[in-house]
Design a protein around this motif. Sequence first.
Motif, PDB file in Angstrom:
ATOM      1  N   PRO A  23     -59.303  -1.034  -5.222  1.00 36.07           N
ATOM      2  CA  PRO A  23     -60.551  -0.417  -4.743  1.00 36.07           C
ATOM      3  C   PRO A  23     -61.744  -1.379  -4.791  1.00 36.07           C
ATOM      4  CG  PRO A  23     -59.421   1.084  -6.211  1.00 36.07           C
ATOM      5  CD  PRO A  23     -58.695  -0.224  -6.290  1.00 36.07           C
ATOM      6  N   LEU A  24     -61.775  -2.247  -5.796  1.00 39.49           N
ATOM      7  CA  LEU A  24     -62.865  -3.228  -5.848  1.00 39.49           C
ATOM      8  C   LEU A  24     -62.781  -4.201  -4.677  1.00 39.49           C
ATOM      9  CD1 LEU A  24     -62.935  -4.035  -9.663  1.00 39.49           C
ATOM     10  CD2 LEU A  24     -64.536  -2.627  -8.371  1.00 39.49           C
ATOM     11  N   ALA A  25     -61.566  -4.610  -4.360  1.00 45.76           N
ATOM     12  CA  ALA A  25     -61.390  -5.517  -3.222  1.00 45.76           C
ATOM     13  C   ALA A  25     -61.781  -4.820  -1.917  1.00 45.76           C
ATOM     14  CB  ALA A  25     -59.950  -5.998  -3.155  1.00 45.76           C
ATOM     15  N   PHE A  26     -61.458  -3.544  -1.790  1.00 47.76           N
ATOM     16  CA  PHE A  26     -61.767  -2.827  -0.559  1.00 47.76           C
ATOM     17  C   PHE A  26     -63.269  -2.575  -0.406  1.00 47.76           C
ATOM     18  CE2 PHE A  26     -57.273  -0.931  -0.801  1.00 47.76           C
ATOM     19  CZ  PHE A  26     -56.749  -2.066  -0.207  1.00 47.76           C
ATOM     20  N   THR A  27     -63.988  -2.405  -1.507  1.00 52.67           N
ATOM     21  CA  THR A  27     -65.445  -2.214  -1.388  1.00 52.67           C
ATOM     22  C   THR A  27     -66.139  -3.496  -0.971  1.00 52.67           C
ATOM     23  OG1 THR A  27     -65.783  -2.645  -3.741  1.00 52.67           O
ATOM     24  CG2 THR A  27     -65.520  -0.343  -3.074  1.00 52.67           C
ATOM     25  N   ALA A  28     -65.503  -4.635  -1.184  1.00 52.00           N
ATOM     26  CA  ALA A  28     -66.106  -5.903  -0.772  1.00 52.00           C
ATOM     27  C   ALA A  28     -65.981  -6.126   0.730  1.00 52.00           C
ATOM     28  CB  ALA A  28     -65.440  -7.057  -1.525  1.00 52.00           C
ATOM     29  N   LEU A  29     -65.122  -5.375   1.390  1.00 52.21           N
ATOM     30  CA  LEU A  29     -64.949  -5.526   2.838  1.00 52.21           C
ATOM     31  C   LEU A  29     -66.119  -4.883   3.582  1.00 52.21           C
ATOM     32  CD1 LEU A  29     -61.164  -4.654   3.195  1.00 52.21           C
ATOM     33  CD2 LEU A  29     -62.222  -6.902   3.371  1.00 52.21           C
ATOM     34  N   PRO A  30     -66.395  -5.379   4.764  1.00 59.79           N
ATOM     35  CA  PRO A  30     -67.454  -4.753   5.561  1.00 59.79           C
ATOM     36  C   PRO A  30     -67.059  -3.346   6.012  1.00 59.79           C
ATOM     37  CG  PRO A  30     -66.537  -6.684   6.693  1.00 59.79           C
ATOM     38  CD  PRO A  30     -65.841  -6.560   5.387  1.00 59.79           C
ATOM     39  N   ASP A  31     -68.039  -2.564   6.348  1.00 62.81           N
ATOM     40  CA  ASP A  31     -67.829  -1.188   6.808  1.00 62.81           C
ATOM     41  C   ASP A  31     -67.012  -1.196   8.103  1.00 62.81           C
ATOM     42  OD1 ASP A  31     -68.016   1.532   7.116  1.00 62.81           O
ATOM     43  OD2 ASP A  31     -70.047   1.474   7.955  1.00 62.81           O
ATOM     44  N   PRO A  32     -65.947  -0.373   8.174  1.00 56.86           N
ATOM     45  CA  PRO A  32     -65.133  -0.346   9.409  1.00 56.86           C
ATOM     46  C   PRO A  32     -65.926   0.052  10.650  1.00 56.86           C
ATOM     47  CG  PRO A  32     -63.978   0.767   7.633  1.00 56.86           C
ATOM     48  CD  PRO A  32     -65.353   0.445   7.124  1.00 56.86           C
ATOM     49  N   ALA A  33     -67.010   0.806  10.466  1.00 60.13           N
ATOM     50  CA  ALA A  33     -67.832   1.177  11.628  1.00 60.13           C
ATOM     51  C   ALA A  33     -68.546  -0.052  12.185  1.00 60.13           C
ATOM     52  CB  ALA A  33     -68.844   2.240  11.238  1.00 60.13           C
ATOM     53  N   VAL A  34     -68.889  -0.990  11.314  1.00 59.56           N
ATOM     54  CA  VAL A  34     -69.581  -2.210  11.744  1.00 59.56           C
ATOM     55  C   VAL A  34     -68.582  -3.262  12.222  1.00 59.56           C
ATOM     56  CG1 VAL A  34     -71.082  -4.089  10.972  1.00 59.56           C
ATOM     57  CG2 VAL A  34     -71.475  -1.773  10.143  1.00 59.56           C
ATOM     58  N   TRP A  35     -67.519  -3.413  11.485  1.00 58.52           N
ATOM     59  CA  TRP A  35     -66.497  -4.423  11.827  1.00 58.52           C
ATOM     60  C   TRP A  35     -65.130  -3.753  11.794  1.00 58.52           C
ATOM     61  CZ3 TRP A  35     -62.932  -7.732   8.945  1.00 58.52           C
ATOM     62  CH2 TRP A  35     -62.500  -8.820   9.680  1.00 58.52           C
ATOM     63  N   PRO A  36     -64.593  -3.324  12.955  1.00 62.04           N
ATOM     64  CA  PRO A  36     -63.339  -2.561  12.991  1.00 62.04           C
ATOM     65  C   PRO A  36     -62.132  -3.303  12.414  1.00 62.04           C
ATOM     66  CG  PRO A  36     -64.462  -2.472  15.113  1.00 62.04           C
ATOM     67  CD  PRO A  36     -65.186  -3.472  14.274  1.00 62.04           C
ATOM     68  N   GLY A  37     -62.178  -4.609  12.356  1.00 59.35           N
ATOM     69  CA  GLY A  37     -61.057  -5.377  11.831  1.00 59.35           C
ATOM     70  C   GLY A  37     -60.835  -5.199  10.339  1.00 59.35           C
TER      71      GLY A  37
END
Length: 81
Positions: A23-37
């Motif tokens: 979950p910590l790694a996933f919160t570091a990712l950009p928002d899927p709405a902003v960056w779908p990748g």
Amino acid sequence: MHRQFRLGLATFGLLVVLVGLLPLAFTALPDPAVWPGSALIVWAVLGVAAYPALVALGRWYVVRAERNERDTADLLERHGR
């Protein structure tokens, strides 16, 4: 029995760290709405990275547990029990 207990605790601790950090790694990712990748990255981490790590952890545990059992059997044979 103490060696098996310590091995079980160590394996559980590694599992908690492995799964707990996701979950910590996933919160570091950009928002899927902003960056779908980023949604693809989540599935890649879960499907490609997490499962092989879990299999490796399971394999490590089984090998160590079998070694503990073999060592205990050898010790009992040497002492004639």
